[in-house]
Design a protein around this motif. Structure first.
Motif, mmCIF file in Angstrom:
data_model
loop_
_atom_site.group_PDB
_atom_site.id
_atom_site.type_symbol
_atom_site.label_atom_id
_atom_site.label_comp_id
_atom_site.label_asym_id
_atom_site.label_seq_id
_atom_site.Cartn_x
_atom_site.Cartn_y
_atom_site.Cartn_z
ATOM 1 N N MET A 1 35.855 40.243 49.081
ATOM 2 C CA MET A 1 34.833 40.919 48.310
ATOM 3 C C MET A 1 35.406 41.203 46.932
ATOM 4 O O MET A 1 36.488 41.785 46.808
ATOM 5 N N GLU A 2 34.691 40.773 45.901
ATOM 6 C CA GLU A 2 35.096 41.017 44.520
ATOM 7 C C GLU A 2 34.108 42.002 43.903
ATOM 8 O O GLU A 2 32.889 41.800 43.992
ATOM 9 N N LEU A 3 34.640 43.059 43.301
ATOM 10 C CA LEU A 3 33.801 44.069 42.682
ATOM 11 C C LEU A 3 34.182 44.189 41.212
ATOM 12 O O LEU A 3 35.348 44.453 40.880
ATOM 13 N N ALA A 4 33.205 43.982 40.339
ATOM 14 C CA ALA A 4 33.446 43.985 38.902
ATOM 15 C C ALA A 4 32.662 45.107 38.242
ATOM 16 O O ALA A 4 31.449 45.219 38.419
ATOM 17 N N GLY A 5 33.384 45.956 37.510
ATOM 18 C CA GLY A 5 32.764 47.030 36.763
ATOM 19 C C GLY A 5 33.033 46.888 35.282
ATOM 20 O O GLY A 5 33.720 45.959 34.848
ATOM 21 N N GLU A 6 32.521 47.812 34.518
ATOM 22 C CA GLU A 6 32.668 47.732 33.066
ATOM 23 C C GLU A 6 34.097 47.994 32.604
ATOM 24 O O GLU A 6 34.470 47.603 31.500
ATOM 25 N N THR A 7 34.927 48.637 33.439
ATOM 26 C CA THR A 7 36.297 48.942 33.023
ATOM 27 C C THR A 7 37.360 48.416 33.978
ATOM 28 O O THR A 7 38.549 48.623 33.736
ATOM 29 N N GLY A 8 36.980 47.753 35.041
ATOM 30 C CA GLY A 8 37.969 47.249 35.983
ATOM 31 C C GLY A 8 37.367 46.316 37.008
ATOM 32 O O GLY A 8 36.147 46.234 37.168
ATOM 33 N N GLN A 9 38.229 45.599 37.713
ATOM 34 C CA GLN A 9 37.795 44.647 38.735
ATOM 35 C C GLN A 9 38.807 44.672 39.880
ATOM 36 O O GLN A 9 40.013 44.781 39.641
ATOM 37 N N ILE A 10 38.314 44.569 41.094
ATOM 38 C CA ILE A 10 39.180 44.624 42.265
ATOM 39 C C ILE A 10 38.712 43.602 43.283
ATOM 40 O O ILE A 10 37.517 43.276 43.352
ATOM 41 N N THR A 11 39.650 43.064 44.061
ATOM 42 C CA THR A 11 39.332 42.064 45.078
ATOM 43 C C THR A 11 39.881 42.489 46.427
ATOM 44 O O THR A 11 41.048 42.865 46.536
ATOM 45 N N VAL A 12 39.059 42.425 47.442
ATOM 46 C CA VAL A 12 39.466 42.648 48.831
ATOM 47 C C VAL A 12 39.766 41.288 49.461
ATOM 48 O O VAL A 12 39.045 40.318 49.230
ATOM 49 N N GLY A 13 40.820 41.207 50.262
ATOM 50 C CA GLY A 13 41.083 39.985 51.018
ATOM 51 C C GLY A 13 41.913 38.947 50.287
ATOM 52 O O GLY A 13 42.000 37.806 50.749
ATOM 53 N N LEU A 14 42.527 39.318 49.177
ATOM 54 C CA LEU A 14 43.365 38.380 48.422
ATOM 55 C C LEU A 14 44.822 38.720 48.687
ATOM 56 O O LEU A 14 45.348 39.718 48.195
ATOM 57 N N ASP A 15 45.467 37.893 49.523
ATOM 58 C CA ASP A 15 46.873 38.111 49.846
ATOM 59 C C ASP A 15 47.558 36.771 50.055
ATOM 60 O O ASP A 15 46.987 35.719 49.742
ATOM 61 N N ASP A 16 48.781 36.788 50.571
ATOM 62 C CA ASP A 16 49.546 35.548 50.675
ATOM 63 C C ASP A 16 49.090 34.655 51.820
ATOM 64 O O ASP A 16 49.672 33.590 52.039
ATOM 65 N N ARG A 17 48.026 35.070 52.554
ATOM 66 C CA ARG A 17 47.486 34.216 53.607
ATOM 67 C C ARG A 17 46.031 33.814 53.325
ATOM 68 O O ARG A 17 45.403 33.158 54.150
ATOM 69 N N THR A 18 45.513 34.205 52.182
ATOM 70 C CA THR A 18 44.155 33.797 51.807
ATOM 71 C C THR A 18 44.133 32.290 51.599
ATOM 72 O O THR A 18 44.911 31.756 50.796
ATOM 73 N N PRO A 19 43.257 31.573 52.297
ATOM 74 C CA PRO A 19 43.288 30.104 52.255
ATOM 75 C C PRO A 19 42.639 29.523 51.003
ATOM 76 O O PRO A 19 41.587 28.892 51.041
ATOM 77 N N VAL A 20 43.283 29.732 49.868
ATOM 78 C CA VAL A 20 42.772 29.211 48.595
ATOM 79 C C VAL A 20 43.961 28.842 47.721
ATOM 80 O O VAL A 20 45.018 29.475 47.783
ATOM 81 N N ALA A 21 43.803 27.794 46.931
ATOM 82 C CA ALA A 21 44.846 27.355 46.008
ATOM 83 C C ALA A 21 44.297 27.395 44.586
ATOM 84 O O ALA A 21 43.105 27.176 44.359
ATOM 85 N N SER A 22 45.153 27.686 43.649
ATOM 86 C CA SER A 22 44.752 27.702 42.250
ATOM 87 C C SER A 22 44.751 26.289 41.681
ATOM 88 O O SER A 22 45.636 25.474 41.983
ATOM 89 N N ALA A 23 43.775 25.994 40.841
ATOM 90 C CA ALA A 23 43.718 24.699 40.154
ATOM 91 C C ALA A 23 44.453 24.735 38.821
ATOM 92 O O ALA A 23 44.552 23.709 38.136
#
Length: 345
Positions: A237-259
């Protein structure tokens, strides 16, 4: 305490282990329609096997944990309510709104306790996100993106019994949208795709879905899900506000790779499934239930919370089927009218 457990499938078996080693549980009585499976689980955790749910209810238990097939949930909730027993039940209460309303009516009339199994409320990341939103550290929240991606489809026989992708899977994301933001969903527009395995088309279900949701303060949210994410189990879950942004579920086992050049590669050990990803949350929700039974905690997720999440899922299913925006009030008012009773507050 003496606890009864009805259902010893995948999640029931996990619950049996948690309950058996909990210091406040003196005895555990388990049952399942598959007697051999119940016997195996009972033997593994040191529980007593009962022949039936009737035997569990007659075994002098202090509370029941319901992890049976979905089709039995509403009836077992009603039985627990009439017996004056606190009940913990895996979602959903029922696959449809009428059955859900009926079970909630029995709980209300009996004045009994029902805690629903929305385990993400006990996940550390979601809890941190909730605090960030409620504290104002993100500023005005403007966008939320939620996703649940299973690594492989469930067995074909499960699909007709599941209620579909919105009710079975995305309902967790809908619950989190409400719990984290403290807002209600007012309108949805949803779409789905059955371009994957043919068993989804045969079941009248979709393997991938997306929904645009409007919250009551104007915040926009998206919720997406798929049964076919071969990279691994991915819940964020990604939550974006006017002064900050936070992500739930992003860790070293999240199955995603950066391009991006030099960005992180895909993990060597991605999350394989929900039990591994949310094991601590499952344990915490049962601990909360036992504390609720002892009168030490307020109910962290009663049946009305499950009702509100189901309303969003029902609205999404209607939207997908009829290809139009659907207001939550339309679904809630329609359900109450057909049942001749008021919807939960």
């Amino acid at each position: 305490m003496r606890i009864g457990l009805i259902g010893t499938g995948r999640i029931g078996s996990f619950h049996a282990g948690v309950l058996a080693r909990h210091p406040e549980v003196d005895a555990l009585v388990v049952t399942d329609l598959d007697g051999a499976r119940a016997a195996r689980v009972a033997g593994r955790v040191g529980a007593t096997r009962a022949e039936s749910a009737d035997e569990v209810f007659g075994a002098g238990v202090d509370a029941v944990v319901i992890a049976s097939a979905t089709s039995a949930h509403a009836d077992l909730i009603g039985r627990a309510a009439r017996a004056g027993l606190p009940a913990f039940c895996e979602k959903p209460i029922a696959l449809g709104l009428p059955g859900t309303l009926g079970a909630l009516r029995e709980v209300e009339q009996a004045g009994s306790v029902l805690q629903m199994g929305f385990m993400r409320r006990f996940d550390a990341g979601y809890g941190t996100a909730r605090e960030a939103v409620r504290s104002g550290s993100l500023g005005r929240l403007h966008t939320v993106r939620a996703m649940t991606m299973d690594p492989a489809p469930p067995p074909a026989a499960y699909l007709p019994l599941s209620g579909g992708l919105y009710r079975d899977c995305l309902v967790h994301d809908f619950d989190m949208l409400r719990w984290v933001t403290g807002r209600e969903v007012t309108e949805v527009y949803a779409a789905g795709s059955d371009a994957g395995p043919g068993m989804f088309r045969a079941a009248g279900d979709v393997d991938t879905a997306a929904a645009l949701l409007t919250l009551d303060d104007g915040t926009l949210a998206t919720a997406t899900a798929t049964r076919c994410n071969g990279a691994g189990y991915d819940v964020r879950m990604e939550l974006a506000g006017e002064t900050g942004q936070i992500t739930v579920g992003l860790d070293d086992r999240t199955p995603v790779a950066s391009a991006e050049p030099g960005g992180p590669a895909a993990p060597s050990r991605p999350w394989p499934g929900f039990l591994e990803r949310f094991a601590p949350a499952y344990e915490a929700e049962l601990d909360a239930f036992l504390r609720l039974v002892r009168g030490e905690l307020p109910n962290p997720c009663d049946g009305r919370e499950a009702w509100r999440a189901l309303l969003v899922a029902e609205a999404c299913e209607t939207s997908r089927r009829e290809r139009r925006p659907v207001e939550i009030a339309e679904v809630s008012d329609g359900a109450a009218g057909r049942s001749g009773t008021r919807a939960p507050g």
